[in-house]
Design a protein around this motif. Structure first.
Motif, PDB file in Angstrom:
ATOM      1  N   PRO A  69       0.786  -1.146  -0.069  1.00  0.00           N
ATOM      2  CA  PRO A  69      -0.202  -0.071  -0.070  1.00  0.00           C
ATOM      3  C   PRO A  69       0.762   1.286   0.220  1.00  0.00           C
ATOM      4  CG  PRO A  69      -0.249  -1.185   1.797  1.00  0.00           C
ATOM      5  CD  PRO A  69       0.561  -2.198   1.224  1.00  0.00           C
ATOM      6  N   ALA A  70       2.157   1.458   0.504  1.00  0.00           N
ATOM      7  CA  ALA A  70       2.659   2.546   0.640  1.00  0.00           C
ATOM      8  C   ALA A  70       3.248   2.848  -0.824  1.00  0.00           C
ATOM      9  CB  ALA A  70       4.047   2.241   1.249  1.00  0.00           C
ATOM     10  N   MET A  71       3.280   1.995  -1.694  1.00  0.00           N
ATOM     11  CA  MET A  71       3.345   2.429  -3.369  1.00  0.00           C
ATOM     12  C   MET A  71       2.328   2.230  -4.005  1.00  0.00           C
ATOM     13  SD  MET A  71       7.015   0.942  -4.021  1.00  0.00           S
ATOM     14  CE  MET A  71       8.578   1.462  -2.650  1.00  0.00           C
ATOM     15  N   GLY A  72       1.034   1.914  -3.229  1.00  0.00           N
ATOM     16  CA  GLY A  72      -0.177   1.857  -3.962  1.00  0.00           C
ATOM     17  C   GLY A  72      -1.222   2.997  -4.342  1.00  0.00           C
ATOM     18  N   TYR A  73      -2.526   2.682  -4.341  1.00  0.00           N
ATOM     19  CA  TYR A  73      -3.562   3.529  -4.695  1.00  0.00           C
ATOM     20  C   TYR A  73      -3.778   4.432  -3.409  1.00  0.00           C
ATOM     21  CZ  TYR A  73      -7.711   4.933  -7.172  1.00  0.00           C
ATOM     22  OH  TYR A  73      -8.769   5.873  -7.548  1.00  0.00           O
TER      23      TYR A  73
ATOM     24  N   GLN B  76      11.737   7.064   3.222  1.00  0.00           N
ATOM     25  CA  GLN B  76      11.571   5.776   3.095  1.00  0.00           C
ATOM     26  C   GLN B  76      11.594   5.452   1.650  1.00  0.00           C
ATOM     27  OE1 GLN B  76       8.080   3.782   4.175  1.00  0.00           O
ATOM     28  NE2 GLN B  76       6.597   4.837   3.125  1.00  0.00           N
ATOM     29  N   TYR B  77      11.239   6.191   0.768  1.00  0.00           N
ATOM     30  CA  TYR B  77      11.419   5.873  -0.860  1.00  0.00           C
ATOM     31  C   TYR B  77      12.776   5.845  -0.989  1.00  0.00           C
ATOM     32  CZ  TYR B  77       6.275   6.411  -0.872  1.00  0.00           C
ATOM     33  OH  TYR B  77       4.889   6.266  -0.307  1.00  0.00           O
ATOM     34  N   THR B  78      13.599   6.867  -0.580  1.00  0.00           N
ATOM     35  CA  THR B  78      14.849   7.229  -1.015  1.00  0.00           C
ATOM     36  C   THR B  78      15.858   5.922  -0.337  1.00  0.00           C
ATOM     37  OG1 THR B  78      14.602   9.460  -1.167  1.00  0.00           O
ATOM     38  CG2 THR B  78      16.994   8.737  -0.928  1.00  0.00           C
ATOM     39  N   LEU B  79      15.484   5.488   0.538  1.00  0.00           N
ATOM     40  CA  LEU B  79      16.292   4.585   1.131  1.00  0.00           C
ATOM     41  C   LEU B  79      15.688   3.115   1.122  1.00  0.00           C
ATOM     42  CD1 LEU B  79      17.178   6.202   4.590  1.00  0.00           C
ATOM     43  CD2 LEU B  79      18.614   6.279   2.259  1.00  0.00           C
ATOM     44  N   ALA B  80      14.546   3.116   0.284  1.00  0.00           N
ATOM     45  CA  ALA B  80      13.833   1.797   0.120  1.00  0.00           C
ATOM     46  C   ALA B  80      13.723   1.123   1.484  1.00  0.00           C
ATOM     47  CB  ALA B  80      14.565   1.180  -0.967  1.00  0.00           C
ATOM     48  N   ILE B  81      13.416   1.692   2.438  1.00  0.00           N
ATOM     49  CA  ILE B  81      13.308   1.074   3.875  1.00  0.00           C
ATOM     50  C   ILE B  81      11.650   1.445   4.234  1.00  0.00           C
ATOM     51  CG2 ILE B  81      13.705   1.364   6.325  1.00  0.00           C
ATOM     52  CD1 ILE B  81      16.510   1.912   5.591  1.00  0.00           C
ATOM     53  N   ASP B  82      11.000   0.612   4.659  1.00  0.00           N
ATOM     54  CA  ASP B  82       9.781   0.520   4.989  1.00  0.00           C
ATOM     55  C   ASP B  82       9.709   1.087   6.603  1.00  0.00           C
ATOM     56  OD1 ASP B  82       7.115  -0.086   5.912  1.00  0.00           O
ATOM     57  OD2 ASP B  82       7.090  -1.972   5.457  1.00  0.00           O
ATOM     58  N   ARG B  83       8.938   2.357   6.695  1.00  0.00           N
ATOM     59  CA  ARG B  83       9.142   2.791   7.936  1.00  0.00           C
ATOM     60  C   ARG B  83       8.379   1.929   8.947  1.00  0.00           C
ATOM     61  NH1 ARG B  83       5.888   7.956   8.187  1.00  0.00           N
ATOM     62  NH2 ARG B  83       4.965   7.641   5.980  1.00  0.00           N
ATOM     63  N   GLN B  84       7.358   1.020   8.733  1.00  0.00           N
ATOM     64  CA  GLN B  84       6.724   0.251   9.664  1.00  0.00           C
ATOM     65  C   GLN B  84       7.438  -1.064   9.972  1.00  0.00           C
ATOM     66  OE1 GLN B  84       3.840   1.788  10.379  1.00  0.00           O
ATOM     67  NE2 GLN B  84       3.546   2.929   8.691  1.00  0.00           N
ATOM     68  N   ASN B  85       8.440  -1.354   9.392  1.00  0.00           N
ATOM     69  CA  ASN B  85       9.330  -2.414   9.508  1.00  0.00           C
ATOM     70  C   ASN B  85      10.335  -2.111  10.468  1.00  0.00           C
ATOM     71  OD1 ASN B  85      10.975  -4.755   9.601  1.00  0.00           O
ATOM     72  ND2 ASN B  85      10.583  -5.197   7.321  1.00  0.00           N
TER      73      ASN B  85
END
Lengths: 539, 85
Positions: free
Chosen positions: A352-356, A456-465
């Motif tokens: 969903p972070a990269m979703g609609y 999170q998008y720059t580092l490709a790290i999911d903030r929730q993880n």
């Protein structure tokens, strides 16, 4: 140690001796009189004396508290002289041939009952004002004037309830906190406590045992706790809390009203992030210069259907009006990802972070988007509104948004509905937006960098993880360069650039942001003054 | 007789403070001044009556003036509403 609980109506910590305040019980006797005219004259004399006393109280309050609070005693004077009240009393003395005390008591009860029956908390609270003036009259008539006991040292006052006249009869510097069994956030006691800057707890489950007087107590106006005879650990913790609070207050006082400008004279706009209408009070309290991010999601979350244009309009209008001409940047709907509302019926997504989400939904459901834009534009007539759009990745999105905005404006003009000049900006929170920031800057008035998503998008790290927390570095050079590029591109094309993500309040980076040329920082209201201090200390 | 209508803008409506000020202003005139909330009427010179109307924000009230100095009262009270409510 014993701990009791109540509802805090003013924060702060007070430590000191407890004092149980009890007013002398007023027993009103009823007896028959022979000469109604003499009894009425007695009542009139008492009324004059009460007016005099209130005038003195008004002066004292004006001196100790403030002009607005002093006006309550003027209102009391007027209530005393109110014809309905006066005629009620004199009529009863004449017709029923009863003593003045009793006539005052009964008439006062009747008048108070009218207020108690109203469906408005504030007006119900006014019954206390009537009781207050009745008691005063009865005390004068019967020669049992109530007065606050002399208190040798500053104390925490515990009482059933306090009438405004009682609250101000206490010497201001002898009160550390007020705790009442009754009362409400709207009572004068609460209002006065706020003005006098002392912690105040109402509807507390305290005992009014006079043996408590003289014992040590702590009032925690942050939690609503009252600690009686605190143990050493609690005492130490609360002393620390009190010290921090005092430091914060000092900081607050000294920085309010000062410009946010660096030593070398560069001005930074210091705005606040808010997520609901109620947050505006904190914005004004902390002297923010505007609202840099008004998250509109709360209007959509926690309900079964889309909010109407009218509902949204009212909220935007209230916020914009309260800000009184200061800038209010409203971010359009940013739902999706971790913020979901069932009625949007967004299919379950793998990622969903990269979703609609956000602008992607708005451009797919133009009717929902237009409702929000119409509400914002209508509200813009009441102050200074700006709009920003989240999750932008392309110029074509911005062009499409501007077309829709033009349609909304044309419709409003057609319908003769006024609206103001609205700056349009975008959130820069995707690496794509950073890479084409030069092209985007030519299309908009401003950028606001959303550092949480951008990181999170720059580092490709999911903030929730949580297992990635050790490598999630918001100070990563890649992120800082993204910000740098965004600012530069904005300035080349005459747009201004701010930060509204958590990084904006990161004071280790303030200096670097200023060097980059950042124009605006938007942070949670509680950080405003500390950040102003930091900026003013920066070259 | 003269009258005007006014929609209350104040967040708290006609609460204690403005009610007190209104009554004070109204008391300066000889003519009868009535405040009508649409539900109930009150003599604008009596504070309890005015407060107990419980007029809230957004309510349209009607003020009527009847008596020798009604023109002056109308002007003063209208200005008062615009400035305070």
């Amino acid at each position: 140690m014993e701990t009791r609980q109540g509802k805090s109506v003013f924060a702060g910590v007070a430590i000191g001796k407890l004092f149980v305040y009890k007013k002398a019980a007023q027993v009103v006797e009823k007896y028959a009189i022979d000469d109604p005219q003499a009894e009425i004259a007695r009542y009139m004399a008492a009324k004059e004396k009460a007016v005099e006393q209130l005038a003195l109280l008004k002066e004292k309050t004006m001196r100790d508290v403030g002009e607005a609070e002093a006006e309550i005693f003027e209102a009391h004077q007027m209530l005393l002289e109110d014809l309905d009240f006066v005629e009620g009393i004199t009529g009863m003395i004449e017709q029923d041939k009863v003593n003045a005390e009793y006539a005052v008591f009964v008439t006062g009860e009747q008048c108070a009952a009218i207020f108690l029956s109203m469906d408005d908390d504030y007006m119900r609270g006014r019954a206390a004002d009537i009781n207050d003036i009745s008691s005063r009259l009865i005390a004068i008539l019967s020669g049992t004037q109530v007065s606050a006991e002399a208190m040798p040292e500053p104390v925490i006052i515990l009482a059933e309830d306090l009438a405004p006249s009682e609250t101000v009869q206490f010497e201001k510097d002898k009160i550390l906190a007020l705790v009442t069994q009754k009362g409400s956030a709207n009572s004068h006691t609460a209002i006065l406590a706020r003005m006098m800057n002392i912690p105040c707890i109402v509807t507390a489950d305290i005992d009014l045992d006079t043996s408590l007087s003289g014992k040590m107590g702590i009032v925690d106006g942050f939690t609503g706790n009252i600690h009686i005879e605190p143990d050493e650990v609690t005492m130490a913790v609360m002393q620390e809390k009190k010290k921090r609070e005092e430091e914060r207050k000092l900081l607050l006082q000294s920085l309010k009203g000062l410009p946010t400008v660096t030593k070398s004279g560069k001005h930074v706009h210091l705005y606040a992030n808010i997520g609901s209408e109620e947050d505006v009070d904190a914005v004004l309290e902390n002297d923010s210069e505007g609202i840099g991010l008004f998250r509109s999601e709360f209007l959509y979350l926690g309900r079964d259907d889309y909010p109407t244009e009218e509902e949204q309009f009212q909220v935007y209008k209230n916020v914009i009006s309260k800000m009184n001409g200061k800038k209010v940047i409203i971010r359009t709907l940013d739902i999706g990802a971790d913020k979901q509302a069932d009625y949007f019926k967004i299919p379950k997504e793998e990622n969903p972070a990269m979703g609609y989400r956000a602008i992607r939904i708005c451009l797919g459901r133009v009717d929902v988007f237009k409702t929000q834009l119409r509400a914002i534009y209508r509200a813009s007539a009441y102050g200074t509104a700006s709009i920003m759009f989240p999750m932008i990745i392309s110029v074509s999105e911005v062009k499409r948004i501007k077309e829709i905005v033009e349609e909304v404006k044309a419709e409003l003009t057609q319908a003769d509905i006024p609206f103001g000049d609205v700056e349009l900006g975008i959130m820069v929170e995707t690496p794509a937006a950073v890479m084409i920031a030069d092209m985007l800057a030519a299309e908009v008035d401003f950028f606001s960098i959303g550092t949480n998503d951008l990181t999170q998008y720059t580092l490709a790290i999911d903030r929730q993880n949580q297992s990635l927390d050790n490598i999630y570095d918001p100070h990563h050079e890649a992120v800082l360069r993204m910000i740098q590029r965004t600012v530069e591109c904005a300035h080349v094309h005459g747009a201004w650039c701010g930060i509204c993500g958590e990084l904006g309040a990161d004071m280790e980076l303030t200096r670097r942001f200023i060097q980059m040329g950042i124009d605006e920082l938007s942070v949670s209201p509680v950080f405003t003054l500390e950040l102003r201090k930091k900026i003013r200390e920066t070259e | 007789m003269k009258e005007f209508k006014y929609v209350v803008q104040d967040e708290l409506g006609i609460h204690a403070r403005p009610a007190g000020l209104l009554v004070k202003e109204a008391a300066k005139f000889k003519c009868a001044i009535t405040l009508d909330s649409g539900v109930k009427k009150a003599d604008a010179k009596r504070i309890m009556a005015v407060m107990s109307l419980g007029v809230k924000k957004g309510v349209e009230v009607t003020l009527t003036f009847d008596g020798e100095d009604e023109d002056a009262a109308f002007a003063a009270i209208e200005t008062f509403f615009k400035e305070n409510l």
